[in-house]
Write a protein that holds these residues in place. Sequence first.
Motif, PDB file in Angstrom:
ATOM      1  N   LEU A  30      54.066  12.251 -17.735  1.00 17.30           N
ATOM      2  CA  LEU A  30      54.738  11.817 -16.517  1.00 17.30           C
ATOM      3  C   LEU A  30      55.843  12.808 -16.176  1.00 17.30           C
ATOM      4  CD1 LEU A  30      55.185   8.003 -17.270  1.00 17.30           C
ATOM      5  CD2 LEU A  30      53.396   9.078 -15.908  1.00 17.30           C
ATOM      6  N   GLN A  61      51.397  12.959 -12.531  1.00 18.38           N
ATOM      7  CA  GLN A  61      50.904  12.496 -13.825  1.00 18.38           C
ATOM      8  C   GLN A  61      49.717  13.360 -14.225  1.00 18.38           C
ATOM      9  OE1 GLN A  61      50.074   8.296 -14.117  1.00 18.38           O
ATOM     10  NE2 GLN A  61      48.933   8.485 -16.015  1.00 18.38           N
ATOM     11  N   ARG A 121      44.434   7.132 -13.979  1.00 17.48           N
ATOM     12  CA  ARG A 121      44.963   7.486 -12.657  1.00 17.48           C
ATOM     13  C   ARG A 121      45.121   6.252 -11.781  1.00 17.48           C
ATOM     14  NH1 ARG A 121      41.376  11.755  -9.695  1.00 17.48           N
ATOM     15  NH2 ARG A 121      39.959   9.973  -9.862  1.00 17.48           N
ATOM     16  N   HIS A 143      48.487   4.622 -12.285  1.00 13.15           N
ATOM     17  CA  HIS A 143      49.626   5.543 -12.320  1.00 13.15           C
ATOM     18  C   HIS A 143      50.919   4.865 -11.899  1.00 13.15           C
ATOM     19  CE1 HIS A 143      52.276   8.905 -11.712  1.00 13.15           C
ATOM     20  NE2 HIS A 143      52.280   8.740 -10.403  1.00 13.15           N
TER      21      HIS A 143
END
Length: 386
Positions: free
Chosen positions: A119, A106, A76, A79
Amino acid sequence: MTARAVLSALAFASATLVGWAVPTSVMAHKASDAYLDIAAREDRVQVQWDIALRDLDAALDLDADRDGRLTWAEVRARHADTAAFALRSLGLSTAAGDCVHQATTQALRRRTDGTYAVLSFESRCLSRADPLTLRYRLFESVDPSHRGIVRVGGDRTEGVAAAVVAPEDTAVELRPLAPGDAASGFGSFVKLGIEHVLAGWDHLAFLFALLLPAVLRRVDGRWVPATSAGASARSVVAIVTAFTLAHSITLALAVVGGLRPPDAIVEPAIAASVVLAALHNLWPLGWARQWQLAFGFGLIHGFGFAGALEEVGLDRASMAAGLLGFNLGVELGQLAAVAVVLPLCWLARRHRLYRGAALPVLSLALTAFGLMWLVERLFDFRILPA
């Protein structure tokens, strides 16, 4: 060509096989893939892109603490970098010009060969009616074996188009399908089948183990050279035909009929087939011939082949053509492997080193690889690094 030269060529080919196989990830015997779902709506194009975390880590170094495992927090945190990297590798356009991408969310998804980053993003296109053209460049400088498995549907299509694209492909038109049309990109599914079998070390090892004694015959408990080219040819044809027939049956049953044993059973069974086929060369099973082993374990290998094709997610209108193309590719890849190995074995069969050294040593090496794969797949424990 002399027998010594042939044996040297066979040894070199075997060493090359081992050299490639050792660093290869043995849990997942398919090449690097990503899955791209494109929904072409009237006012926008929605895209969902599944990319393997192991591939993203190799390209972007996502493992911040270098502990060998990726956490959701690490994924994360990168991202923005991941989305930018992916979007630079994807081009969508119509006759009116390029589409403009915007990343949205995501997430993570578990697939049969590992965890994938999912994604999601939208693309705004100037034309709402023209067919989409795809340019795909993901991992083109990192992994030339990478493939993108693309599905496109939505308001602009009456069926689901499917294709397999490579980073070197310049452009692929995602054309609409009429009801009942075959899968688009038939040739790409042939290519996927070829690459799947040639990159599947367990499939090749099983076939190699069966072919090694095909140029010999068993007399009074020992291997002697085959004297008839016709007899050896019939033996090879029986092996290849039995393997082809068996895996075609279960591949079709898995993809079309939904008969799919869990990977926790299929993958160890494939590894066990390599062990048994290789040991059969050293201590032949009185009840089994090579073609019988090829057929019996070919049924299991068919379920392994099915895993690559099932991930594409073809609809029923596209299933038959996709299945046919993929299976044809598997056979072409298999025949290519036979064409390389068999002539060397035939030319070397009369040399005592083939029967006394090459056959037992290569069979033991294949047994060792099979046992390694079996342990890893049974206990989810990797003996060699990926």
